[in-house]
Scaffold this active site. Structure first.
Site, PDB file in Angstrom:
ATOM      1  CG  ASP A 162       4.901   5.126   1.144  1.00  0.00           C
ATOM      2  OD1 ASP A 162       4.558   5.742   2.174  1.00  0.00           O
ATOM      3  OD2 ASP A 162       6.023   5.246   0.621  1.00  0.00           O
ATOM      4  CB  THR A 164      -0.820  11.246   3.686  1.00  0.00           C
ATOM      5  OG1 THR A 164      -2.036  11.193   2.915  1.00  0.00           O
ATOM      6  CG2 THR A 164       0.291  11.813   2.809  1.00  0.00           C
TER       7      THR A 164
END
Length: 287
Positions: A162, A164
């Protein structure tokens, strides 16, 4: 990506594709520069609170369930019996919350390099952090790449990346070396799931990511589509990679009989999300 400053609006400019996304805001609630990135919180008029990192939209009160549910439940319902789950990134804790809805999960580790993201989430998005004190949860502020490299072989059922975008702290999560670490750490039949950007705007990155997963030895891949209004193009994806067996099916009956609530995800959504447009399938094909 950059932001365009205009009174009462937050605008993220996607210069590479010459487009932008805006939300009307009433005020900036917080700003903090961590050792890694700048984290800001805004109050919007229609999307509740908004978190941005280095000028890029990350999560809002109104739509975060779309991303968090699709990053979590397809993988956990595809796996036969997920007990040990590792989340790399995910500092807003929304993915952790969804993982821990599965009562069969015995251990969930969240490893995010930036403690400021979680501190901001706890203050401004407490609804995402309501499972942080679950005894099954271990929240660590450390290097996720190193964590996976040091993980014991055949010790993890699911790894959720998860992250950026593949710039700054997230850059090392999109390469062969990281995928090799994940493959080694996963048990037979284990699943890696990674947010894989927009099929419309970032198809070359998505394709390269899939090819890298194949190159290191993952047996089967599946890219899922879902809407994500505050991300570039509004169309997002995650990609599942499975160790040593097919990824095509999922525990449909268990989805239908689930005892927890979801706002977006269900068995029909899971099945539909697997369908890929022709131009995407063509890009994924290897000669």
């Amino acid at each position: 990506m950059s932001t365009f400053e205009q009174k009462n609006w937050f605008t993220e400019v996607h210069a590479d594709v010459e487009s932008a996304y805006s939300l009307k805001i009433t005020e900036k609630l917080a700003e903090q520069q961590s050792p890694f990135q700048k984290v800001e919180i805004f109050q919007t008029t229609q999307f509740g609170k908004l978190m941005t990192i280095d000028g890029c939209t990350m999560v809002s009160s109104r739509e975060n369930f779309l991303y968090h549910e699709m990053m979590t439940h397809p993988a956990l319902f595809t796996h036969d019996n997920p007990e040990t789950v590792v989340i790399i990134g995910g500092g807003d804790c929304g993915t952790l919350k969804e993982v821990l809805k599965h009562q069969g999960v015995k251990q969930a580790y969240q490893i995010d390099i930036d403690e400021v993201v979680t501190q901001m989430a706890e203050q401004y998005f407490p609804e995402l952090c309501e499972s942080n004190n679950d005894p099954r949860a271990t929240i660590m502020f450390d290097d996720g790449i190193k964590f996976m490299k040091d993980a014991a072989p055949n010790s993890i059922d699911i790894v959720i990346v998860d992250s950026t975008d593949p710039i700054g702290p997230g850059e090392g999560l999109f390469n062969h070396a990281f995928y090799e670490s994940c493959l080694t750490a996963l048990k037979p039949g284990g699943i890696l799931v990674q947010q894989s950007e927009s099929p419309l705007y970032h198809l070359s990155l998505l394709t390269a990511m899939r090819h890298a997963m194949e190159d290191v030895g993952f047996a089967d891949l599946q890219t899922l589509n879902f809407p994500q209004p505050i991300y570039p193009s509004g169309w997002w994806s995650c990609t599942l990679a499975r160790k040593s067996q097919s990824i095509d099916g999922f525990r449909e009956d268990d989805v239908k009989q689930a005892t927890f609530e979801t706002l977006y995800y269900n068995a029909e959504i899971h099945q539909a999300a697997k369908a890929l447009p022709n131009f995407v399938k063509k890009a994924f094909a290897r000669s």
